[in-house]
Scaffold this motif. Structure first.
Motif, PDB file in Angstrom:
ATOM      1  N   CYS A 277       6.525  13.991   0.922  1.00  0.00           N
ATOM      2  CA  CYS A 277       7.470  13.000   0.406  1.00  0.00           C
ATOM      3  C   CYS A 277       8.637  13.718  -0.280  1.00  0.00           C
ATOM      4  O   CYS A 277       8.425  14.543  -1.172  1.00  0.00           O
ATOM      5  CB  CYS A 277       6.734  12.100  -0.596  1.00  0.00           C
ATOM      6  SG  CYS A 277       7.781  10.913  -1.432  1.00  0.00           S
TER       7      CYS A 277
ATOM      8  N   HIS B 241      10.558  12.774  -2.458  1.00  0.00           N
ATOM      9  CA  HIS B 241      10.794  12.441  -3.863  1.00  0.00           C
ATOM     10  C   HIS B 241      10.320  13.580  -4.757  1.00  0.00           C
ATOM     11  O   HIS B 241      11.127  14.259  -5.379  1.00  0.00           O
ATOM     12  CB  HIS B 241      10.090  11.119  -4.230  1.00  0.00           C
ATOM     13  CG  HIS B 241      10.243  10.754  -5.668  1.00  0.00           C
ATOM     14  ND1 HIS B 241       9.162  10.558  -6.495  1.00  0.00           N
ATOM     15  CD2 HIS B 241      11.344  10.558  -6.432  1.00  0.00           C
ATOM     16  CE1 HIS B 241       9.608  10.254  -7.710  1.00  0.00           C
ATOM     17  NE2 HIS B 241      10.922  10.241  -7.684  1.00  0.00           N
ATOM     18  N   LEU B 242       9.004  13.815  -4.794  1.00  0.00           N
ATOM     19  CA  LEU B 242       8.495  14.910  -5.627  1.00  0.00           C
ATOM     20  C   LEU B 242       7.363  15.672  -4.946  1.00  0.00           C
ATOM     21  O   LEU B 242       6.580  16.353  -5.621  1.00  0.00           O
ATOM     22  CB  LEU B 242       8.034  14.381  -6.994  1.00  0.00           C
ATOM     23  CG  LEU B 242       9.165  14.048  -7.980  1.00  0.00           C
ATOM     24  CD1 LEU B 242       8.608  13.372  -9.237  1.00  0.00           C
ATOM     25  CD2 LEU B 242       9.944  15.311  -8.380  1.00  0.00           C
ATOM     26  N   GLY B 243       7.237  15.551  -3.627  1.00  0.00           N
ATOM     27  CA  GLY B 243       6.383  16.480  -2.898  1.00  0.00           C
ATOM     28  C   GLY B 243       4.941  16.097  -2.643  1.00  0.00           C
ATOM     29  O   GLY B 243       4.163  16.938  -2.195  1.00  0.00           O
ATOM     30  N   CYS B 244       4.520  14.847  -2.891  1.00  0.00           N
ATOM     31  CA  CYS B 244       3.159  14.455  -2.508  1.00  0.00           C
ATOM     32  C   CYS B 244       3.116  14.227  -0.990  1.00  0.00           C
ATOM     33  O   CYS B 244       4.150  14.204  -0.323  1.00  0.00           O
ATOM     34  CB  CYS B 244       2.740  13.188  -3.240  1.00  0.00           C
ATOM     35  SG  CYS B 244       2.539  13.442  -5.015  1.00  0.00           S
TER      36      CYS B 244
ATOM     37  N   CYS C 110       3.539   6.734   0.095  1.00  0.00           N
ATOM     38  CA  CYS C 110       3.284   7.878  -0.785  1.00  0.00           C
ATOM     39  C   CYS C 110       2.363   7.458  -1.926  1.00  0.00           C
ATOM     40  O   CYS C 110       2.659   6.485  -2.639  1.00  0.00           O
ATOM     41  CB  CYS C 110       4.591   8.424  -1.352  1.00  0.00           C
ATOM     42  SG  CYS C 110       4.265   9.846  -2.409  1.00  0.00           S
TER      43      CYS C 110
ATOM     44  N   CYS D 214       1.827   8.827  -4.738  1.00  0.00           N
ATOM     45  CA  CYS D 214       2.183   9.255  -6.103  1.00  0.00           C
ATOM     46  C   CYS D 214       3.049   8.240  -6.847  1.00  0.00           C
ATOM     47  O   CYS D 214       2.652   7.721  -7.876  1.00  0.00           O
ATOM     48  CB  CYS D 214       2.851  10.621  -6.052  1.00  0.00           C
ATOM     49  SG  CYS D 214       1.642  11.903  -5.635  1.00  0.00           S
ATOM     50  N   HIS D 215       4.236   7.935  -6.340  1.00  0.00           N
ATOM     51  CA  HIS D 215       5.112   7.002  -7.066  1.00  0.00           C
ATOM     52  C   HIS D 215       5.533   5.827  -6.200  1.00  0.00           C
ATOM     53  O   HIS D 215       6.459   5.103  -6.547  1.00  0.00           O
ATOM     54  CB  HIS D 215       6.341   7.743  -7.606  1.00  0.00           C
ATOM     55  CG  HIS D 215       5.991   9.016  -8.304  1.00  0.00           C
ATOM     56  ND1 HIS D 215       6.210  10.252  -7.753  1.00  0.00           N
ATOM     57  CD2 HIS D 215       5.374   9.234  -9.491  1.00  0.00           C
ATOM     58  CE1 HIS D 215       5.755  11.184  -8.566  1.00  0.00           C
ATOM     59  NE2 HIS D 215       5.237  10.596  -9.625  1.00  0.00           N
ATOM     60  N   GLY D 216       4.872   5.680  -5.019  1.00  0.00           N
ATOM     61  CA  GLY D 216       5.040   4.446  -4.256  1.00  0.00           C
ATOM     62  C   GLY D 216       6.166   4.423  -3.233  1.00  0.00           C
ATOM     63  O   GLY D 216       6.436   3.358  -2.671  1.00  0.00           O
ATOM     64  N   ALA D 217       6.832   5.545  -2.983  1.00  0.00           N
ATOM     65  CA  ALA D 217       7.862   5.507  -1.932  1.00  0.00           C
ATOM     66  C   ALA D 217       7.192   5.142  -0.610  1.00  0.00           C
ATOM     67  O   ALA D 217       6.064   5.554  -0.330  1.00  0.00           O
ATOM     68  CB  ALA D 217       8.550   6.867  -1.809  1.00  0.00           C
TER      69      ALA D 217
ATOM     70  N   PRO E  46      11.076   5.126  -4.969  1.00  0.00           N
ATOM     71  CA  PRO E  46      12.082   5.941  -5.647  1.00  0.00           C
ATOM     72  C   PRO E  46      12.849   6.884  -4.732  1.00  0.00           C
ATOM     73  O   PRO E  46      13.921   7.341  -5.090  1.00  0.00           O
ATOM     74  CB  PRO E  46      11.262   6.732  -6.674  1.00  0.00           C
ATOM     75  CG  PRO E  46       9.878   6.778  -6.128  1.00  0.00           C
ATOM     76  CD  PRO E  46       9.709   5.482  -5.371  1.00  0.00           C
TER      77      PRO E  46
HETATM   78 FE1  FES Z   1       6.381  10.398  -3.219  1.00  0.00          FE
HETATM   79 FE2  FES Z   1       7.098  10.450  -5.751  1.00  0.00          FE
HETATM   80  S1  FES Z   1       6.280  12.059  -4.586  1.00  0.00           S
HETATM   81  S2  FES Z   1       7.114   8.797  -4.404  1.00  0.00           S
END
Ligand code: FES
Length: 490
Positions: free
Chosen positions: A445, A447-450, A463, A465-468, A480
């Motif tokens: 992802c 956003h922050l790599g999950c 995703c 982690c934060h729902g993207a 996000p």
């Molecule tokens: Fe995927 Fe934050 S790492 S939404």
């Protein structure tokens, strides 16, 4: 055939994208209930406001809402008192009731057909939940709410105990958004759709995918969770929530709102003769969506004489760590303002957030301006396990990388399926469409790599982690992230 959309429609009209350069006092990102209400209130106050929606107005979470308006916070009254104290819990309940009153007042002027008052019932079905139900009754009475212990007269199944609260409501999201958009434009707000924001550098600098630039003194991210990276994303957890709309085989649709004491809870309302049931929530990217949807269907069929499912859909809610939304200036400053963590009460909190933000941005007093401040320092993880939620994110970050050690074979992915495979040194999100064509994107992802996971019910990459969320080809659907999954490098 089942329609994969709600029975109500979001505004259909295409507004058009912005010119290459837009100047405004306030730029609002997001065309759901928060953004549109805010645009209306600011325009009415004489503020030069421009709103940017990535898709169509209401195409995000608001258009998928079931319009179940309650004046009780999603975390429950007993928990609200336990975590936040009686005075603050009373303020929360009062803020919600005032917001529903304001929605009723506005709707009477703009779209009377969008709003209807009904009773609400919280019920305990298994005997083991009766104590929790009585705890809610006691908490409601401490807060001065006009509740009674009454069994719902209209449900075709037995419940052990129930709490009735009059003055709840149903809102038709599509009708309401259409009315808000028309009123906002009439008041002078500039609304743009198909105008995806790709970067917010702070006030005076917002970039759009089209290459357009926005200069504004203040930027409000009315995007359900802030776009880009924001510290609040560690304090809200994304959950998928499912909805099924059934045709009744016998009996009449229940006239009130009903929800139970289970976790995750189930809720019921009716719409145009259909029984609408929702729930079976789970953390985004953590459970099998098909199984969650099937659980909800079994729950309904065991209680109602229903036939065909006419509509089915799901949506995303953000659960805040202390059970209450975050509304106000971002911790990052730069005159960027946010509103997130609405749980299952998005229409109420979205409207409330717009009122608070409109007053704060125009220097007006609001009685609850700081009640849910995004910068509050007294966030307690008493209602959701903050450490667990965040440990979970870290675990997914590492385990997903280590777990997918086997080399995959894209040929094993059938039509309509998706899978994350290790191909060489990379984790790849592989999808085969109905025509047999393969689509391959990096599974990380942006956003922050999950690592994303395949959602077979909606044909999306989610995703954990934060729902993207990304569509089957890797383009951004929500969340996000402002960038799609990277094309696979060979
Ligand atoms: Fe995927 Fe934050 S790492 S939404």
């Amino acid at each position: 055939m089942t329609d994969r959309r709600p029975p109500w429609r979001s505004p259909r009209s295409r507004l058009g994208g912005p010119p290459d350069r837009v100047d405004a006092d306030v730029a609002v990102v997001g065309g759901g209930i928060t953004g549109l209400t805010l645009a209306l209130l600011l325009a009415e106050a004489g503020v030069d406001v421009a709103l940017f929606e990535r898709d169509r107005l209401g195409a995000g979470v608001t258009g998928k809402s079931t319009g179940h308006l309650t004046t009780l916070p999603d975390l429950g009254l007993a928990r609200a008192i336990g975590a936040h104290g009686e005075e603050r819990a009373a303020s929360v309940v009062d803020a919600m009731a005032r917001t529903v009153d304001e929605l009723e007042r506005r709707a009477a002027a703009l779209a009377p057909q969008a709003f209807e008052r009904v009773d609400g019932y919280l019920f305990a079905e298994p005997e083991g939940d009766v104590e929790a139900l009585r705890g809610e009754l006691a908490a409601a009475r401490r807060l001065g709410l006009p509740v009674t212990e009454d069994a719902p007269p209209d449900l075709p199944f037995e419940v052990e105990a129930a709490m009735r609260l009059p003055g709840q409501a149903k809102l038709s999201p599509g009708v309401w958004l259409e009315a808000l958009a028309a009123a906002a434009r009439e008041a002078g707000a500039r609304l743009y759709d198909h105008a995806a924001v790709t970067r917010v550098r702070g006030k005076e600098h917002v970039e759009l995918a089209s290459g357009a630039e926005v200069r504004a003194d203040r930027v409000v991210l009315a995007t359900h969770t802030p776009v880009g990276v924001d510290p609040l994303q560690t304090e809200v957890a994304p959950h998928r929530s499912y909805v099924l709309a059934f045709r009744l085989a016998s009996g009449a649709p229940p006239p009130a709102l009903y929800w139970d004491t289970e976790e995750p809870y189930h809720y019921i309302r009716s719409h145009d003769g259909l029984v609408i049931a929702g729930g079976a929530d789970h953390k985004t990217g953590h459970d099998d969506p098909a199984e969650a949807e099937a659980r909800l269907e079994r729950w309904v069929r065991a209680r109602f004489d229903v036939g065909e499912i006419i509509h089915r859909w799901s949506s995303q809610v953000y659960e805040p760590v202390d059970g209450l939304p975050f509304i106000g200036e971002s911790l990052l400053g730069r005159d960027v303002w946010v509103a997130t963590g609405f749980s299952g009460d998005g229409l109420v909190w979205g409207t409330f957030a717009a009122q608070v933000l409109a007053d704060r941005l125009t220097g007006q007093e609001h009685p609850y301006a700081r009640l849910l401040d995004a910068r509050r320092v007294d966030v307690k993880a008493g209602t959701k396990d903050f450490l667990k939620e965040n440990a979970d994110v870290a675990k997914r970050f590492v385990a997903d990388r280590l777990g997918a050690l086997r080399q995959g074979d894209p040929e094993s992915v059938g039509p309509g399926e998706g899978a994350v495979l290790r191909l060489g040194r990379k984790l790849v999100a592989v999808h085969r469409d109905a025509s047999g064509a393969l689509h391959q994107r990096e599974a990380v992802c942006p956003h922050l790599g999950c690592v994303v996971s395949w959602n077979g019910v909606e044909g999306s990459w989610d995703c954990p982690c934060h729902g993207a969320r990304y569509d089957a080809q890797g383009e951004v659907l929500e969340g996000p992230s402002t960038r799609g999954l990277k094309p696979r490098e060979h």
